[in-house]
Design a protein around this motif. Structure first.
Motif, short mmCIF file in Angstrom:
data_model
loop_
_atom_site.label_atom_id
_atom_site.label_comp_id
_atom_site.label_asym_id
_atom_site.label_seq_id
_atom_site.Cartn_x
_atom_site.Cartn_y
_atom_site.Cartn_z
N ARG A 39 0.88 -1.12 0.07
CA ARG A 39 0.05 0.15 -0.11
C ARG A 39 0.72 1.20 0.06
NH1 ARG A 39 -4.46 2.09 0.02
NH2 ARG A 39 -5.06 3.81 1.49
N VAL A 40 2.00 1.13 0.83
CA VAL A 40 2.77 2.48 1.00
C VAL A 40 3.40 2.55 -0.44
CG1 VAL A 40 4.54 3.61 2.30
CG2 VAL A 40 3.03 1.99 3.40
N PHE A 41 3.90 1.65 -0.90
CA PHE A 41 4.81 1.41 -1.99
C PHE A 41 3.80 2.18 -3.20
CE2 PHE A 41 5.94 -0.02 -6.14
CZ PHE A 41 7.25 -0.39 -6.40
N ASP A 42 2.62 1.67 -3.44
CA ASP A 42 1.66 2.28 -4.52
C ASP A 42 1.30 3.66 -4.07
OD1 ASP A 42 1.78 -0.23 -5.66
OD2 ASP A 42 -0.19 -0.82 -4.80
N GLY A 100 -2.35 9.59 -11.20
CA GLY A 100 -2.38 8.03 -10.91
C GLY A 100 -0.83 7.61 -10.76
N GLY A 101 -0.85 6.10 -10.69
CA GLY A 101 0.23 5.55 -10.53
C GLY A 101 1.30 5.49 -11.51
N MET A 102 2.56 5.24 -11.45
CA MET A 102 3.52 5.16 -12.26
C MET A 102 4.42 3.65 -12.06
SD MET A 102 5.57 8.84 -11.59
CE MET A 102 6.51 8.77 -13.12
N GLY A 103 4.89 3.45 -13.15
CA GLY A 103 5.79 1.91 -13.15
C GLY A 103 7.00 2.32 -13.80
N LEU A 104 7.64 1.19 -14.14
CA LEU A 104 8.85 1.16 -14.53
C LEU A 104 9.15 1.78 -15.74
CD1 LEU A 104 11.92 0.22 -14.23
CD2 LEU A 104 11.23 -1.94 -15.38
N ILE A 130 11.19 6.62 -13.51
CA ILE A 130 11.21 5.57 -12.78
C ILE A 130 12.19 4.45 -13.36
CG2 ILE A 130 10.03 3.53 -11.49
CD1 ILE A 130 9.25 6.41 -10.67
N SER A 131 13.31 4.47 -12.64
CA SER A 131 14.53 3.70 -13.42
C SER A 131 14.69 2.24 -12.68
CB SER A 131 15.85 4.44 -13.34
OG SER A 131 16.12 4.88 -12.01
N ALA A 132 14.08 2.21 -11.72
CA ALA A 132 14.19 0.80 -10.89
C ALA A 132 12.92 0.52 -10.19
CB ALA A 132 15.28 0.71 -9.86
N TYR A 133 12.33 -0.56 -10.34
CA TYR A 133 11.09 -0.81 -9.71
C TYR A 133 10.94 -2.41 -9.30
CZ TYR A 133 5.70 -1.20 -9.80
OH TYR A 133 4.55 -1.23 -9.67
N ASP A 134 10.81 -2.60 -7.93
CA ASP A 134 10.85 -4.16 -7.57
C ASP A 134 9.64 -3.90 -6.62
OD1 ASP A 134 11.12 -6.62 -6.98
OD2 ASP A 134 12.94 -6.09 -5.74
N ARG A 135 8.27 -3.87 -7.00
CA ARG A 135 7.30 -3.93 -5.80
C ARG A 135 7.11 -5.00 -5.03
NH1 ARG A 135 1.55 -5.12 -5.35
NH2 ARG A 135 0.50 -3.52 -4.36
N PRO A 136 7.05 -4.90 -3.86
CA PRO A 136 6.85 -3.93 -2.79
C PRO A 136 8.04 -3.10 -2.13
CG PRO A 136 6.12 -5.67 -1.61
CD PRO A 136 6.51 -6.18 -2.82
N GLY A 137 9.30 -3.68 -2.68
CA GLY A 137 10.47 -3.36 -1.99
C GLY A 137 10.89 -2.10 -2.02
N ARG A 138 11.23 -1.79 -3.36
CA ARG A 138 12.03 -0.67 -3.76
C ARG A 138 11.56 -0.06 -5.07
NH1 ARG A 138 16.62 -0.98 -7.36
NH2 ARG A 138 18.10 0.56 -6.88
N PHE A 139 11.61 1.41 -5.37
CA PHE A 139 11.66 1.97 -6.59
C PHE A 139 12.66 2.96 -6.62
CE2 PHE A 139 8.27 4.30 -5.03
CZ PHE A 139 8.36 5.76 -5.30
N ALA A 184 16.22 6.95 -4.05
CA ALA A 184 15.83 5.46 -3.78
C ALA A 184 14.85 5.43 -2.73
CB ALA A 184 17.04 4.66 -3.68
N HIS A 185 13.87 4.73 -2.92
CA HIS A 185 12.61 4.42 -1.81
C HIS A 185 12.66 2.93 -1.48
CE1 HIS A 185 10.42 8.21 -3.23
NE2 HIS A 185 11.20 7.97 -4.49
N PHE A 186 12.83 2.51 -0.22
CA PHE A 186 12.81 1.45 0.00
C PHE A 186 11.63 0.77 1.12
CE2 PHE A 186 17.07 2.56 -0.78
CZ PHE A 186 17.56 1.61 -1.62
#
Length: 155
Positions: A16-19, A45-49, A70-79, A94-96
């Motif tokens: 949820r926090v990731f999204d 709205g939402g963004m993706g890789l 958005i250069s890296a995307y590994d839901r829900p751990g990191r972007f 970087a968001h973790f």
């Protein structure tokens, strides 16, 4: 190059926090004080890789535009979001997100940035940006936390 880290605890699951953290509308609401607008790329709205967004805002009385991807995307751990063009010589954020073991999330932001204009930019980093940028991310995180916790209901 300045770097800082902000850690925020959110009582909602990492997914949820990731999204919410990738939602352009949430970002715009969190930055209302700088009259920030999304004017290109993904504007709501939402963004993706690989997605990009161009922001227009006013900070320190100066209007600027910044396009980030958005250069890296590994839901829900990191972007990761990085500046493609804009006011910084470098912007890397970087968001973790990791579970806290109690149904919540530990959200960690690591930001690296560099101001343009060589020695003049270094003066701006030292005198203003090293204090201003963490405060800006902290304000954004308070808003993300509020949205995630207010609208979350455990099943």
């Amino acid at each position: 190059m300045p770097e800082f880290e902000i850690v925020t605890h959110v009582m909602a699951p990492p997914e949820r926090v990731f999204d919410i953290s990738l939602d352009v509308d949430v970002h715009l609401a969190s930055m209302a004080g700088s009259s920030e607008k999304a004017v290109g790329g993904v504007t709501g709205g939402g963004m993706g890789l690989g997605d990009t967004v161009t922001w227009r805002a006013r900070h320190f009385g100066v209007r600027w535009r910044m396009t980030s991807t958005i250069s890296a995307y590994d839901r829900p751990g990191r972007f990761v979001d990085e500046q493609v063009s804009g006011p910084f010589e470098r912007w890397y954020h970087a968001h973790f997100f990791r579970p806290d073991g109690h149904g919540g999330t530990v959200m960690r932001d690591v930001v690296e940035f560099a101001a343009p204009f060589g020695p003049f930019g270094r003066i701006a980093e030292t005198s203003v940006l090293r204090r201003y940028m963490p405060r800006l991310i902290e304000a954004r995180n308070r808003y993300v936390k509020q949205v995630a916790e207010t609208t979350f209901t455990a099943e």
